[in-house]
Scaffold this motif. Structure first.
Motif, PDB file in Angstrom:
ATOM      1  N   ILE A   1     -31.086   6.532  97.633  1.00 19.11           N
ATOM      2  CA  ILE A   1     -31.598   7.878  97.366  1.00 19.11           C
ATOM      3  C   ILE A   1     -31.597   8.876  98.516  1.00 19.11           C
ATOM      4  N   ILE A   2     -30.817   9.455  99.047  1.00 24.58           N
ATOM      5  CA  ILE A   2     -30.866  10.187 100.327  1.00 24.58           C
ATOM      6  C   ILE A   2     -30.601  11.707 100.088  1.00 24.58           C
ATOM      7  N   GLY A   3     -30.438  12.336  98.773  1.00 25.45           N
ATOM      8  CA  GLY A   3     -30.222  13.843  98.708  1.00 25.45           C
ATOM      9  C   GLY A   3     -29.073  14.209  99.500  1.00 25.45           C
ATOM     10  N   GLY A   4     -29.072  15.560  99.709  1.00 29.18           N
ATOM     11  CA  GLY A   4     -27.807  16.264 100.277  1.00 29.18           C
ATOM     12  C   GLY A   4     -26.875  16.486  99.149  1.00 29.18           C
ATOM     13  N   GLY A   5     -25.627  16.345  99.486  1.00 30.92           N
ATOM     14  CA  GLY A   5     -24.516  16.633  98.530  1.00 30.92           C
ATOM     15  C   GLY A   5     -24.189  18.122  98.090  1.00 30.92           C
ATOM     16  N   VAL A   6     -23.763  18.530  97.127  1.00 31.03           N
ATOM     17  CA  VAL A   6     -23.301  19.997  96.906  1.00 31.03           C
ATOM     18  C   VAL A   6     -24.553  20.771  96.492  1.00 31.03           C
ATOM     19  N   TRP A   7     -25.569  20.252  96.093  1.00 24.03           N
ATOM     20  CA  TRP A   7     -26.674  20.966  95.873  1.00 24.03           C
ATOM     21  C   TRP A   7     -27.727  21.027  96.935  1.00 24.03           C
ATOM     22  N   GLN A   8     -27.499  20.255  97.957  1.00 25.60           N
ATOM     23  CA  GLN A   8     -28.319  20.004  99.181  1.00 25.60           C
ATOM     24  C   GLN A   8     -29.757  19.692  98.732  1.00 25.60           C
ATOM     25  N   LEU A   9     -29.794  18.719  97.999  1.00 25.53           N
ATOM     26  CA  LEU A   9     -31.020  18.039  97.363  1.00 25.53           C
ATOM     27  C   LEU A   9     -31.876  17.526  98.434  1.00 25.53           C
ATOM     28  N   SER A  10     -33.062  17.569  98.369  1.00 27.73           N
ATOM     29  CA  SER A  10     -34.130  16.790  99.086  1.00 27.73           C
ATOM     30  C   SER A  10     -34.264  15.229  98.645  1.00 27.73           C
ATOM     31  N   PRO A  11     -34.047  14.245  99.432  1.00 26.27           N
ATOM     32  CA  PRO A  11     -34.172  12.769  98.721  1.00 26.27           C
ATOM     33  C   PRO A  11     -35.164  12.651  97.564  1.00 26.27           C
ATOM     34  N   GLY A  12     -34.693  12.218  96.776  1.00 23.27           N
ATOM     35  CA  GLY A  12     -35.562  11.988  95.507  1.00 23.27           C
ATOM     36  C   GLY A  12     -35.773  13.524  94.325  1.00 23.27           C
ATOM     37  N   GLU A  13     -35.005  14.424  94.659  1.00 24.44           N
ATOM     38  CA  GLU A  13     -34.999  15.699  93.904  1.00 24.44           C
ATOM     39  C   GLU A  13     -34.017  15.469  92.903  1.00 24.44           C
ATOM     40  N   VAL A  14     -34.493  15.617  91.780  1.00 20.70           N
ATOM     41  CA  VAL A  14     -33.588  15.623  90.397  1.00 20.70           C
ATOM     42  C   VAL A  14     -32.884  16.969  90.108  1.00 20.70           C
ATOM     43  N   THR A  15     -31.998  16.686  89.343  1.00 20.06           N
ATOM     44  CA  THR A  15     -31.237  17.962  88.835  1.00 20.06           C
ATOM     45  C   THR A  15     -31.352  18.166  87.352  1.00 20.06           C
TER      46      THR A  15
ATOM     47  N   LYS B   1     -38.015   3.753  92.879  1.00 21.27           N
ATOM     48  CA  LYS B   1     -39.046   4.511  92.147  1.00 21.27           C
ATOM     49  C   LYS B   1     -39.836   5.270  92.922  1.00 21.27           C
ATOM     50  N   GLU B   2     -40.144   4.823  94.317  1.00 18.60           N
ATOM     51  CA  GLU B   2     -41.077   5.682  95.349  1.00 18.60           C
ATOM     52  C   GLU B   2     -40.367   6.912  95.876  1.00 18.60           C
ATOM     53  N   LYS B   3     -38.955   7.039  95.742  1.00 17.97           N
ATOM     54  CA  LYS B   3     -38.423   8.023  96.171  1.00 17.97           C
ATOM     55  C   LYS B   3     -38.552   9.383  95.419  1.00 17.97           C
ATOM     56  N   ILE B   4     -38.736   9.189  93.920  1.00 20.44           N
ATOM     57  CA  ILE B   4     -38.468  10.221  93.022  1.00 20.44           C
ATOM     58  C   ILE B   4     -39.883  11.182  93.370  1.00 20.44           C
ATOM     59  N   LEU B   5     -39.464  12.483  93.460  1.00 24.37           N
ATOM     60  CA  LEU B   5     -40.631  13.480  93.726  1.00 24.37           C
ATOM     61  C   LEU B   5     -41.562  13.668  92.408  1.00 24.37           C
ATOM     62  N   ILE B   6     -41.169  13.515  91.578  1.00 21.96           N
ATOM     63  CA  ILE B   6     -41.627  13.724  90.052  1.00 21.96           C
ATOM     64  C   ILE B   6     -42.443  12.950  89.490  1.00 21.96           C
ATOM     65  N   GLN B   7     -42.656  11.963  90.181  1.00 23.04           N
ATOM     66  CA  GLN B   7     -43.283  10.461  89.647  1.00 23.04           C
ATOM     67  C   GLN B   7     -44.530  10.732  88.372  1.00 23.04           C
TER      68      GLN B   7
END
Length: 291
Positions: free
Chosen positions: A40-54, A267-273
């Motif tokens: 889980i590294i983030g980035g992509g078309v949505w420029q996600l933070s690592p662990g950010e969900v959509t 699990k530890e990467k998810i920002l909304i644990q």
């Protein structure tokens, strides 16, 4: 039961966060850029933070919170949660859902029907399938679970193909919560459906946003990968609607695996644990109270 429920919700979030990096890329583009995406590294078309969900996880939480607020008739409360989420201008919103949320006045199914006709009958997206898992997590009564699954899908996706896929998916989830094996549940719940062939044969379609294509790939990946990590990585590297395919597949695999056995590095990467853990506890309590 809480371990399974929590595993399902975290499964959705992990698949979403992993697949969010590769969404809209082709399988070849992913291979050229990442070799194989396994973290889980983030980035992509949505420029996600690592662990950010959509939107997949966000709308799953909307469904869950609607249930938690009023378990007897959660549909209006789900709708309030959808509108509140949409008002925050999220990064990723599907076309069908966006149109329904801006069309809605006082009747969800009428709004979905209007958008269905506006889109020339093409409302069988995967947007209701991606968010439907909290329903079987909360309701052990099969009749109530199936009724709410259909009604919830019709809030935004008027086409029966969408609600049919949700029903199959949630029936499998219910069986997993009751201790059935995933392979058996997949085989028996897809028998005689559009998805039966995908158990053994790779689908002859892209894993895109059409709900039939999405569900075919979910069934195929779950049938041909053993571990949670293998399911997540396979879905995230197939390209196209990767976050949604991975979220849907990992939701079921997460129930089977259980939260305690999910890979720690995911699990530890998810920002909304904390939010996911609280919602899981609330859904588990509703399930206990309604049995």
């Amino acid at each position: 039961m809480l371990d399974k429920i929590k595993g399902g919700l975290f499964g959705v979030a992990i698949g979403d966060a992993l697949g969010g990096t590769t969404e809209f890329m082709s399988e070849r583009e992913i291979k050229n850029k990442y070799g194989q995406l396994t973290d889980i590294i983030g980035g992509g078309v949505w420029q996600l933070s690592p662990g950010e969900v959509t939107d997949d996880t966000a709308m799953t939480l909307c469904v869950a919170k609607g249930i938690i607020q009023y378990p007897d008739d959660p549909i209006p409360h789900m709708g309030e949660e959808f509108l509140s989420w949409y008002a925050q201008k999220p990064k990723d919103v599907g076309i069908i859902i966006s149109q329904v949320l801006t069309t809605y006045k006082d009747n969800w199914e009428e709004a979905a029907k209007e958008v269905h006709h506006r889109l020339s009958g093409k409302s069988a997206g995967n947007g209701s399938l991606m968010r439907c898992l909290p329903i079987p997590l909360a309701y052990s009564d099969q009749k109530k679970m199936e009724e709410l699954t259909i009604r919830h899908s019709k809030m935004t996706h008027y086409d029966d193909l969408a609600s049919d896929a949700c029903l199959i998916y949630n029936r499998i989830a219910s069986r997993l919560l009751n201790g059935d094996e995933l392979a058996v549940s997949l085989r028996e719940e897809t028998a005689g459906t559009l998805y039966e062939e995908a158990l053994t044969s790779e689908p002859d379609c892209l894993p895109d946003g059409f709900v039939v294509h999405t569900m075919k790939w979910v069934v195929h990946i779950l049938s041909n990968r053993k571990t949670f990590e293998e399911v997540a990585v396979a879905a995230a590297n197939k390209g196209h609607d990767t976050d949604t395919v991975a979220a849907i597949a990992c939701g079921l695999k997460g129930i089977e695996t259980g939260y305690g056995q999910l890979p720690e590095r995911f699990k530890e990467k998810i920002l909304i644990q904390e939010e996911l853990s609280q919602v899981a506890a609330d859904l588990a309590e509703i399930r206990r109270n309604r049995q």
